[in-house]
Design an enzyme around this catalytic site. Structure first.
Site, mmCIF file in Angstrom:
data_model
loop_
_atom_site.group_PDB
_atom_site.id
_atom_site.type_symbol
_atom_site.label_atom_id
_atom_site.label_comp_id
_atom_site.label_asym_id
_atom_site.label_seq_id
_atom_site.Cartn_x
_atom_site.Cartn_y
_atom_site.Cartn_z
ATOM 1 N N GLU A 196 -20.724 29.540 -23.022
ATOM 2 C CA GLU A 196 -20.956 28.188 -22.484
ATOM 3 C C GLU A 196 -19.852 27.243 -22.929
ATOM 4 O OE1 GLU A 196 -24.545 24.814 -22.522
ATOM 5 O OE2 GLU A 196 -24.510 26.421 -24.015
ATOM 6 N N HIS A 231 -30.535 17.741 -21.300
ATOM 7 C CA HIS A 231 -30.740 18.056 -19.882
ATOM 8 C C HIS A 231 -30.904 16.743 -19.126
ATOM 9 C CE1 HIS A 231 -32.561 22.107 -21.357
ATOM 10 N NE2 HIS A 231 -31.262 22.190 -21.230
ATOM 11 N N HIS A 244 -26.345 22.825 -16.823
ATOM 12 C CA HIS A 244 -27.023 21.533 -16.653
ATOM 13 C C HIS A 244 -26.061 20.387 -16.921
ATOM 14 C CE1 HIS A 244 -27.191 21.554 -21.096
ATOM 15 N NE2 HIS A 244 -27.478 22.842 -20.944
ATOM 16 N N ASP A 261 -25.604 29.329 -30.328
ATOM 17 C CA ASP A 261 -25.588 28.177 -29.423
ATOM 18 C C ASP A 261 -25.967 26.935 -30.222
ATOM 19 O OD1 ASP A 261 -25.792 26.365 -27.356
ATOM 20 O OD2 ASP A 261 -27.271 27.495 -26.196
ATOM 21 N N ASP A 280 -21.984 20.759 -25.807
ATOM 22 C CA ASP A 280 -22.843 21.944 -25.859
ATOM 23 C C ASP A 280 -21.966 23.172 -25.610
ATOM 24 O OD1 ASP A 280 -24.846 23.816 -25.687
ATOM 25 O OD2 ASP A 280 -25.837 22.939 -23.941
ATOM 26 N N GLU A 286 -23.013 27.224 -18.259
ATOM 27 C CA GLU A 286 -23.699 28.140 -19.170
ATOM 28 C C GLU A 286 -24.129 29.375 -18.384
ATOM 29 O OE1 GLU A 286 -27.343 27.657 -22.425
ATOM 30 O OE2 GLU A 286 -27.100 26.200 -20.810
#
Length: 503
Positions: A484, A363, A355, A274, A285, A388
């Site tokens: 994700e 976040h 998120h 990740d 992300d 995610e």
């Protein structure tokens, strides 16, 4: 991306013998006044040319003997303008297409490999791409050309486009007002697509060499060095958005090796990789799971399917609870056979969430659940969302454990905090100038020369200036998988920025 016409070289026309004979027949009738005039472009006649001329003259008995046809090479000496005025399928060069990742086509793989080996540095490739104005070609199996050099026009590959769900969003596809709103955000979209392309190429490269026996600290170091190379790391303007996570087995997230950690990846391990990329604070992300033992394939398939469900369900005006319910239903419809007749249902980890993402903030406020809950908050146009999902063979609930490696400066900090320890003040200055509100890890502090940072870092944590993010673990003996993607809720559609050929 469309190929730049400036790069196309028009090949000389191929003239067949029948076409030549017809051209020769017509030529004397057009230029009777130039009787006996030599063709300066043709040069001296060769025996082959004389033979061809004689054969051609035999086919035109009505033409005077003095009017000899031009040599066989003459049609190839036409001006370029005449060749382009009458294009044909025979003379038009075939067009080549290029994948969004910059990877050469299969037929050109050997040529690309030879080109990369003969190149002394990536700067040569970059300048060549920039001079052409069109998309360049990446070197493989190891990418060495920065992404901006591959796309010098600044138009980076677009992610997967999907319509917003719900009938109330149907108007968005054709709305001129929404299209104009997207034009205003063109610069932000370009930053996100550049960051996404870096992520795609780095993870594609990691796929090619990761294997059992790899030290996790070596894995993270190699990945982060390649990311810095392709994104052209430049302080806070472009670089890595947060430390590379490589959580193993029952550890779900937030683990990266600290200095001196010599953990080695094993055949039976399940590793969640990740990492994030950012350009001007615009963060992408994305995460995936690596395993070598095929008994974990069903677990990975469950989490991939759940992530794709979340990507399908998310959109403007969609309630977060509805997204979570759909993800959980997909995830928990799978079972995992771990051998020996032991079949375990896959559980969505109920206290881990996706998120929203903001500039320089991983976040940004909204949490996207992966189980059914009662949160009726709605997503909005313009939201940047990380979908995610985590699937576990354990309890489906995580707790903090192991040594902490991830930290992040508090986004709520305003002004200078009341710190008495001078080492803590110096470390805070370093963190603020290097990372701002982006996450960092202890290994990065060591690499920057802050080798004796532990007590100063603890002081910052105790003061509430820096927040720790320790590893999150399910029960020992269980296995967790993660996938994700980052999706942008544009005014007219939603764009899965990090989508690639791998997943």
């Amino acid at each position: 991306m469309a190929e730049n016409s400036e790069e196309v070289v028009v090949a000389p026309p191929v003239v067949h013998e029948e076409g030549e004979a017809e051209a020769v027949k017509k030529k004397p009738n057009k230029k009777k006044k130039n009787k006996g005039q030599a063709n300066p472009a043709a040069g001296e006649d060769t025996p082959a040319a004389e033979a061809d001329s004689k054969a051609a003259s035999d086919t035109t008995p009505s033409a005077p003997k003095q009017q000899q046809p031009q040599p066989k090479k003459q049609p190839k000496k036409k001006p370029a303008s005449q060749q382009q005025d009458t294009p044909s399928e025979e003379t038009a060069p075939p067009k080549e297409t290029e994948k969004s990742s910059g990877k050469p086509a299969k037929g050109a793989a050997k040529k690309a490999a030879a080109s990369s080996s003969s190149s002394s540095s990536s700067s040569g490739e970059s300048s060549k791409a920039a001079s052409s104005g069109g998309p360049g070609q990446q070197t493989w199996p190891e990418p060495t050309v920065p992404i901006r050099a591959l796309f010098p026009s600044g138009e980076f590959p677009v992610g997967e486009i999907l319509p917003h769900p719900l009938q109330c969003n149907a108007f968005r596809v054709t709305s001129e007002e929404k299209r104009e709103a997207e034009k205003i955000q063109a610069s932000a979209y370009a930053d996100l697509r550049r960051a996404a392309e870096v992520h795609r190429q780095v993870r594609q490269w990691v796929h090619s060499w990761i294997c059992p026996g790899t030290k996790l600290i070596d894995l993270t170091d190699r990945l982060e060095a390649k990311l810095a190379e392709l994104i052209e790391k430049d302080g806070l303007a472009s670089g890595q958005a947060f430390p590379t996570g490589c959580s193993l087995n029952y550890v779900a997230a937030h683990y990266t090796p600290n200095s001196g950690d010599n953990t080695v990846l094993q055949y039976d391990d399940v590793c969640k990789i990740d990492f994030g990329t950012q350009v001007n604070g615009r963060i992408v992300d994305c995460a995936w799971t690596v395993s070598f033992n095929p008994i974990y394939d069903d677990l990975k398939a469950a989490v991939i399917a759940a992530t794709n469900t979340g990507l399908r369900e998310v959109g403007a005006d969609v309630r977060l609870c509805d997204v979570g319910a759909a993800i959980q239903e997909t995830m928990e419809s799978y079972e995992v056979d771990l051998g020996g007749g032991k079949v375990i249902p896959v559980k969505a980890i109920r206290n881990l969430n996706g998120h929203t993402i903001g500039p320089y903030r991983i976040h940004a406020g909204k949490s996207v659940p992966i189980v059914k809950n009662t949160d009726t908050t709605r997503l909005e146009e313009g939201d940047l969302v990380a979908i995610e999902t985590f699937g576990s063979t354990g309890k489906g609930y995580v707790h903090e454990g192991l040594e902490c490696s991830h930290y992040m400066r508090s986004a709520d900090m305003t002004g200078a905090p009341p710190l008495r320890n001078p080492k803590a003040k110096a470390l805070l200055h370093h963190i603020s100038s290097r990372y701002d509100t982006l996450a960092f890890c202890r290994k990065w502090l060591d690499q920057a020369g802050e080798t004796k940072h532990l007590m100063a870092l603890k002081n910052l944590v105790d003061a509430g200036v820096v927040e720790p993010y320790p590893p999150l673990c399910d029960v020992k003996g269980s296995v967790v998988a993660q996938y994700e993607h980052t999706v942008l809720l544009r005014p007219t559609c939603k764009e899965i920025l990090s989508r690639g050929e791998d997943f």
